[in-house]
Design a protein around this motif. Structure first.
Motif, PDB file in Angstrom:
ATOM      1  N   GLY A  35      -5.293   4.265   2.111  1.00 35.70           N
ATOM      2  CA  GLY A  35      -3.819   4.737   2.261  1.00 35.70           C
ATOM      3  C   GLY A  35      -3.446   5.629   1.352  1.00 35.70           C
ATOM      4  O   GLY A  35      -2.017   5.883   1.440  1.00 35.70           O
ATOM      5  N   MET A  36      -4.079   6.140   0.526  1.00 37.87           N
ATOM      6  CA  MET A  36      -3.690   7.404  -0.430  1.00 37.87           C
ATOM      7  C   MET A  36      -4.473   8.589   0.493  1.00 37.87           C
ATOM      8  O   MET A  36      -3.500   9.405   0.541  1.00 37.87           O
ATOM      9  CB  MET A  36      -4.472   7.287  -1.503  1.00 37.87           C
ATOM     10  N   PHE A  37      -5.621   8.649   0.786  1.00 40.11           N
ATOM     11  CA  PHE A  37      -6.112   9.802   1.383  1.00 40.11           C
ATOM     12  C   PHE A  37      -7.273   9.420   2.277  1.00 40.11           C
ATOM     13  O   PHE A  37      -7.911   8.299   1.979  1.00 40.11           O
ATOM     14  CB  PHE A  37      -6.752  10.756   0.502  1.00 40.11           C
ATOM     15  N   MET A  47       0.755  -1.260  -0.136  1.00 38.79           N
ATOM     16  CA  MET A  47      -0.005   0.059  -0.180  1.00 38.79           C
ATOM     17  C   MET A  47       0.859   1.307   0.135  1.00 38.79           C
ATOM     18  O   MET A  47       2.057   1.243  -0.004  1.00 38.79           O
ATOM     19  CB  MET A  47      -0.994  -0.094   1.305  1.00 38.79           C
ATOM     20  N   HIS A  48       0.020   2.382  -0.056  1.00 35.96           N
ATOM     21  CA  HIS A  48       0.767   3.768   0.121  1.00 35.96           C
ATOM     22  C   HIS A  48       1.817   4.072  -1.139  1.00 35.96           C
ATOM     23  O   HIS A  48       1.569   3.525  -2.106  1.00 35.96           O
ATOM     24  CB  HIS A  48       1.346   3.799   1.308  1.00 35.96           C
ATOM     25  N   GLY A  49       2.547   4.659  -0.935  1.00 35.05           N
ATOM     26  CA  GLY A  49       3.598   5.186  -1.677  1.00 35.05           C
ATOM     27  C   GLY A  49       2.872   6.330  -2.606  1.00 35.05           C
ATOM     28  O   GLY A  49       1.989   7.099  -2.534  1.00 35.05           O
ATOM     29  N   TYR A  50       3.748   6.702  -3.753  1.00 35.46           N
ATOM     30  CA  TYR A  50       3.677   7.601  -4.388  1.00 35.46           C
ATOM     31  C   TYR A  50       4.267   7.477  -5.944  1.00 35.46           C
ATOM     32  O   TYR A  50       5.507   7.379  -6.189  1.00 35.46           O
ATOM     33  CB  TYR A  50       4.520   8.909  -3.984  1.00 35.46           C
ATOM     34  N   LEU A  51       3.326   7.367  -6.923  1.00 33.54           N
ATOM     35  CA  LEU A  51       3.696   6.998  -8.347  1.00 33.54           C
ATOM     36  C   LEU A  51       3.052   8.115  -9.005  1.00 33.54           C
ATOM     37  O   LEU A  51       1.825   8.144  -9.333  1.00 33.54           O
ATOM     38  CB  LEU A  51       3.405   5.773  -8.849  1.00 33.54           C
ATOM     39  N   ALA A  52       3.915   9.291  -9.323  1.00 38.10           N
ATOM     40  CA  ALA A  52       3.068  10.404 -10.138  1.00 38.10           C
ATOM     41  C   ALA A  52       3.710  10.401 -11.552  1.00 38.10           C
ATOM     42  O   ALA A  52       4.874  10.282 -11.904  1.00 38.10           O
ATOM     43  CB  ALA A  52       3.706  11.783  -9.473  1.00 38.10           C
ATOM     44  N   PHE A  53       2.489  10.765 -12.280  1.00 40.23           N
ATOM     45  CA  PHE A  53       2.715  10.757 -13.899  1.00 40.23           C
ATOM     46  C   PHE A  53       2.257  11.987 -14.370  1.00 40.23           C
ATOM     47  O   PHE A  53       1.391  12.767 -13.577  1.00 40.23           O
ATOM     48  CB  PHE A  53       1.972   9.608 -14.517  1.00 40.23           C
TER      49      PHE A  53
END
Length: 537
Positions: free
Chosen positions: A182-184, A93-99
């Motif tokens: 787990g994002m918001f 879960m969680h983390g950050y993959l920005a495109f």
């Protein structure tokens, strides 16, 4: 229908999970029994201070894992895997993959393991009066905004790993509610049939001056985060490009329906039959986290210690998440194996046998672990106040330094931070728990089950299916969607999956509870040693 005919007719169901150390695939039959599997071993890397997995390796890992599944199917049943009834993707879960708008990755994948978002986590937790951990996607996003990172202005989409892979396979920008939580922060609708990102918190976040100034028109959660779906909802189908992405040989057919992508917390709940109120589970492997499904909201907020996520069908869960568990004693096992291989070339000692033997030896340890102390902090540990970690072993000058004591202190160290969080749930919040079920590598031996029961002061069970884990849980969620989600998820699990499942239960043993309490007192007092190590090394 036998398993061979089931696979040939396209009626098996696929689940794939991206774990911290392995990507695993499981194929199940109509009884939700695993009938084939595949895997790919990987490890995160520390790149310029960021724990990450390269995008190329994410793609390679998925394809290699699926190819391994196809190989297993061929060897077991003599048929090709060209279609299945339904599928689902899960991941850490969680983390950050920005495109950006062209689906170009803007910065390397920032995983849950990073503890670099302390400022954002603190500010958001205060803004919402709701715990927003450092590893959550919105913490990473907000920290990037606070840091004025150039890539922020180009952000089009932010995904978790599961949501990203699902998008690559189906073209759908959606996410299961458990992973979304787990994002918001999310909120269940009054009729409990739908869920979405909490609108009150969304408004507060988007009203922040720095968020309004980010990009050309500010950051909008609904625009850049994937759409939230509940367990059982349809989440798109495998596109032709997606089929080719998963299986480059071209043998896999397009059009296969997929369920909402989920996080490993949600699949862990499913795999341990822990989605109903007053049930709970503990996943213990590279990291360790406990989850208890709540009857009502907690009285207080505990940022950095207790998180609030949801089940795959949207009900609130109190989560105690620790970044470190078995990773450090895995390194010690590799060290011991190297000694054996050096002294006895050509020996037949297997790692599994070494693990089992050494861990079971720990049951012979002294009650005070011989005066030994260990910290398993390969990375930071928020619960005990560390942004960075240093694995550490220490002993008193008169310590009894033997294998049994050493192994017990390593097993206990894996649960030290978890105990700190569980004490709050049980002692301060008086959260009722009827059952706790364990899954993960920590429970592979009888000793692991006994130690967990002692550490959390509650009975813990391990089901005969405990070794199946997340990918199996994901396949079950896909089967639930394929079946039309006609009943509540908890009822589906009880009737269709766990009705006759056997389990082993360990109650807290007085001597082991006392042993862990002695260790835990030393562990909390010794945090100053860990702090000095972080500052020195």
């Amino acid at each position: 229908m036998d398993n061979k005919a089931l696979i040939e007719s396209g009626n098996s169901v696929l689940g794939i999970e991206f774990g911290s150390t392995r990507i695993k695939a499981v194929l199940i039959n109509e009884k939700c029994e695993p009938i084939a599997g595949g895997s790919y071993t990987w490890e995160n890397t520390l790149d310029n201070g960021i724990w990450t997995y390269p995008l190329e390796q994410i793609h390679e890992g998925l394809q290699t894992c699926y190819a391994d599944l196809k190989k297993d199917v061929k060897e077991k049943y003599g048929v090709k895997l060209t279609k299945f009834k339904a599928g689902g993707i899960s991941a850490m879960m969680h983390g950050y993959l920005a495109f950006d708008k062209d689906d170009k990755l803007l910065v390397p994948f920032r995983t849950w393991r990073n503890t670099i978002t302390g400022e954002a986590s603190k500010k958001l937790s205060e803004l919402f009066n709701f715990p927003v951990p450092e590893r959550w996607s919105v913490s990473h996003l907000y920290q990037a905004i606070l840091n004025k990172e150039p890539h922020v202005s180009k952000i089009q989409n932010v995904y978790t790993l599961a949501a990203y892979i699902h998008y690559m396979l189906t073209g759908e920008k959606v996410i299961g509610v458990g992973d979304a939580s787990g994002m918001f922060p999310v909120k269940l609708s009054d009729d409990a049939k739908t869920a979405d990102y909490n609108k009150a918190y969304t408004a507060k976040f988007e009203a922040l001056a720095e968020v309004k100034a980010a990009g050309s028109n500010g950051i909008k959660i609904a625009a850049c985060f994937p759409k939230v779906l509940m367990a059982g909802e349809k989440a798109g189908a495998l596109t032709a490009a997606g089929a080719k992405f998963l299986d480059p040989t071209g043998e896999l057919e397009a059009g296969i329906p997929f369920c909402p992508p989920e996080g490993d917390a949600g699949t862990g709940m499913v795999a341990t039959n822990s989605v109903k109120a007053k049930t709970g589970n503990i996943s213990a492997g590279t990291s360790v986290f406990s989850m208890v499904v709540l009857e009502k909201d907690l009285k207080n907020v505990y940022p950095g210690i207790i998180d609030i996520v949801t089940t795959p069908d949207g009900y609130p869960v109190a989560m105690v998440h620790c970044n470190n568990c078995t990773g450090e004693h895995n390194y010690w096992m590799d060290f011991f194996k190297e000694i054996i291989d050096t002294m006895c070339p050509g020996n037949e000692v297997k790692m599994g046998k070494l693990f089992d033997t050494m861990i079971m030896k720990s049951l012979e340890a002294d009650k005070d672990c011989g005066g030994l102390l260990a910290y398993n902090y390969l990375s930071g540990e928020t619960i005990t106040g560390f942004n960075s970690g240093r694995p550490l072993f220490a002993r008193a000058e008169n310590a009894v330094f033997n294998i049994a004591n050493f192994m017990r202190v390593q097993m206990f160290a894996s649960l030290g931070a978890l105990r700190a969080g569980m004490d709050i749930l049980y002692d301060k919040e008086k959260v009722p728990v009827e059952s706790m079920t364990g899954a993960g590598g920590y429970f592979k031996t009888e000793a692991g089950l006994k130690y967990m029961a002692a550490a959390i002061k509650a009975s813990v069970s391990a089901m005969e299916t405990a070794g199946e884990g997340g990918p199996w849980g994901m396949a079950i969620l896909a089967a639930y969607t394929a079946a039309g989600a006609k009943t509540k998820l908890g009822d589906f699990l009880e009737k269709e999956v766990f009705g006759s499942c056997k389990k082993t239960t360990a109650a807290p043993e007085k001597d082991l509870v006392e042993s862990f309490n002695i260790f835990f007192d030393r562990y909390m007092k010794g945090l100053a040693i860990e702090k000095a190590a972080v500052e020195t090394l």
